[in-house]
Design an enzyme around this catalytic site. Structure first.
Site, short mmCIF file in Angstrom:
data_model
loop_
_atom_site.label_atom_id
_atom_site.label_comp_id
_atom_site.label_asym_id
_atom_site.label_seq_id
_atom_site.Cartn_x
_atom_site.Cartn_y
_atom_site.Cartn_z
N LYS A 78 0.85 -1.19 0.00
CA LYS A 78 0.00 0.00 0.00
C LYS A 78 0.89 1.24 0.00
O LYS A 78 1.94 1.26 0.67
CB LYS A 78 -0.87 -0.04 1.27
N SER A 153 -9.59 1.53 3.22
CA SER A 153 -8.74 2.27 2.33
C SER A 153 -7.72 1.42 1.57
O SER A 153 -7.17 1.87 0.58
CB SER A 153 -8.01 3.36 3.11
N SER A 177 -9.61 -0.89 7.38
CA SER A 177 -9.10 -0.77 6.02
C SER A 177 -8.45 -2.00 5.42
O SER A 177 -8.17 -2.02 4.22
CB SER A 177 -8.11 0.39 5.93
#
Ligand code: GLN
Length: 479
Positions: A78, A153, A177
């Site tokens: 990420k 996210s 997330s």
């Protein structure tokens, strides 16, 4: 090439010479090409991944060294994790062009075991969001239905594994997330206990909630990655000193478990019927296998989201103050003095959602409002923590939906931030209380979309929830 869902199978084929690291990386690079329309990667480390694969193949052939435990693991990260000499932007404009000067501890530990990092993936800006719509790099799409969101996210992380562009991905989980995108994409999402994995090198959103987690096809890989990344770290005082359990040595459960669940959650008005049905079926399976399920009262569910959004925005307003247009990344080209440089850079560098949160956080921390909001929310957090602990003193784990529904359509919740916040209702408790939680797939719900369920465990009880998860989920059987 055959579809690999777990590292064990990749390593077996590598050892037998049926596969090379270069074959694998080439395959994933092709998959990345084929899935460009899903907008998963912000940057692909193509040449570097190929070179590393070639080097690993050579080392194996020449018997130069024992392969690391992540030999053959191709991983995406990420875009909030620092990887030395690579860009990191938190999917924002304000960090445009910024390059990491060091690697996150979690990344270092993966590399030390011969993992190959194939690229950095899209996410909601600074981890703020639930559907990946809040990115400077645009929306990422769900591979099961490209009209839908992958969750957030860590949406790019989830989609990268779902679209088979890598074996596993590192995400981060501040309020769900990792687990919610796992549910939306049909994957295993593991958020460890707060402090289990060092946060050094993770761009902070809300420091007392943030944890690095994993998105994988199966439970074994989640366990192995956790085992490798977990443990004390001199660079992060909140990383626990506790010894790391051998998570990867998963054994069948040797006794029936006492599992709590909340009627307030499974009877929640927002819970979609198809998600509820699959959850009930899952509970029936548990009961049939002799586990003891008990509904316990939990009257605090409706307070979780308001308290979370006061506390995390407060922490974010402080954490994000460092991005001032001077020290890192983007600086507005037309500023005439220092104040203007701050104002213009921050105005343009942050998305509307990030600015909303900075302002909200600044407000709840401001004198005159501090006690009414921030202190109050801290007290609510304490209550949630204590109530959760007391339940976990009596039970082995808590079962919880992962998300109220299946993946929604792109843009469906974009005009109403509060509706989007409310979608986190089931995931935030684990972050509030700092406990570990894992999301596993339990089938396909409405419109054939993936549905997951969450198992929350005792602090540092990762092994227990991994074992339970493993017993009930195996990707090769469901594929
Ligand atoms: N959706 C939640 C938020 O926007 C959770 C985000 C996260 O876990 N990083 O804050």
């Amino acid at each position: 090439m055959k579809r690999y869902t777990q590292l064990q199978d990749i390593q077996a084929d590598l050892r037998e010479g049926k596969l090379s690291c270069q074959d694998l990386v080439r395959h994933y690079l092709q998959r990345i090409e084929d899935s460009r329309h899903l907008n998963i990667y912000i940057e692909v480390f193509e040449q570097e991944a190929l070179a590393k694969a070639a080097e690993l193949d050579r080392q194996l052939q020449q018997g130069e060294k024992t392969p690391g435990r992540l030999f053959g693991a191709v991983v995406s990260i990420k875009d909030v994790l620092c990887y030395k000499d690579h860009k990191v932007t938190a999917a924002s404009k304000i960090l445009e062009g910024f390059e990491s000067l060091f690697s996150a501890t979690a990344i270092e530990r993966l590399l030390a075991e011969d993992a190959i990092i194939i690229g950095r993936v899209n996410c909601d800006q600074f981890g703020m969001g639930s559907d990946n719509g809040n990115s400077h790099y645009g929306q990422t799409f769900n591979a099961a239905d490209p009209e839908r969101v992958p969750g957030g996210s860590s949406g790019g992380s989830a989609a990268s594994v779902q679209a088979e562009t890598c074996l596993a991905s590192l995400g981060t989980d501040t309020g769900g997330s990792v687990r919610q995108p796992a549910a939306f994409c049909g994957l295993v999402g593991m958020k460890p206990t707060y402090g289990r994995i060092s946060r050094y090198g993770l761009l902070a959103y809300a420091s007392s909630f943030d944890q690095i987690g994993t998105l994988t096809n199966g439970v074994e890989d989640a366990a192995l990655l956790l085992e490798i990344m977990a443990g004390p770290d001199g660079f992060d005082a909140t990383a626990s000193q506790r010894a790391v359990d051998p998570y990867s040595e998963l054994a069948p459960l040797d006794r029936p478990l006492k599992i709590a669940y909340f009627d307030s959650a499974f009877g929640h008005p927002q819970l979609e019927p198809s998600v509820k049905q699959l959850s009930m079926d899952f509970m029936d399976r548990l009961k049939k296998d002799g586990h003891e399920l008990e509904a316990v009262p939990f009257e605090l569910l409706d307070y979780i989201i308001p308290a979370y959004y006061v506390l995390t925005t407060a922490e974010a307003s402080s954490n994000l103050s460092r991005y001032d247009g001077i020290r890192f990344g983007y600086r507005h080209p037309e500023a005439n003095n220092l104040m203007e440089a701050y104002q213009k850079s921050r105005t343009e560098g942050f998305s509307a959602e990030v600015k909303r949160r900075i302002m909200l956080g600044t407000f709840v921390l401001s004198s005159g409002y501090y006690d009414a909001y921030y202190t109050k929310a801290q007290k609510v957090r304490r209550l949630i923590y204590e109530r959760t602990q007391s339940i976990l003193n009596e039970f082995d784990c808590i079962l919880m939906p992962a998300a109220p529904g299946v993946a929604w359509k792109v843009g469906e919740k974009s005009n109403d931030p509060v509706e989007m916040y409310l979608a986190d209702v089931f995931t935030v408790q684990a972050n509030m209380a700092g406990i570990p939680a894992i999301c596993i797939p339990i089938g396909k719900g409405r419109e054939d979309l993936p549905v997951g369920i969450q198992i929350m465990g005792k602090a540092f009880g990762e092994k227990d929830i991994l074992q339970l998860a493993r017993q009930y989920y195996n990707p090769s059987q469901s594929a």
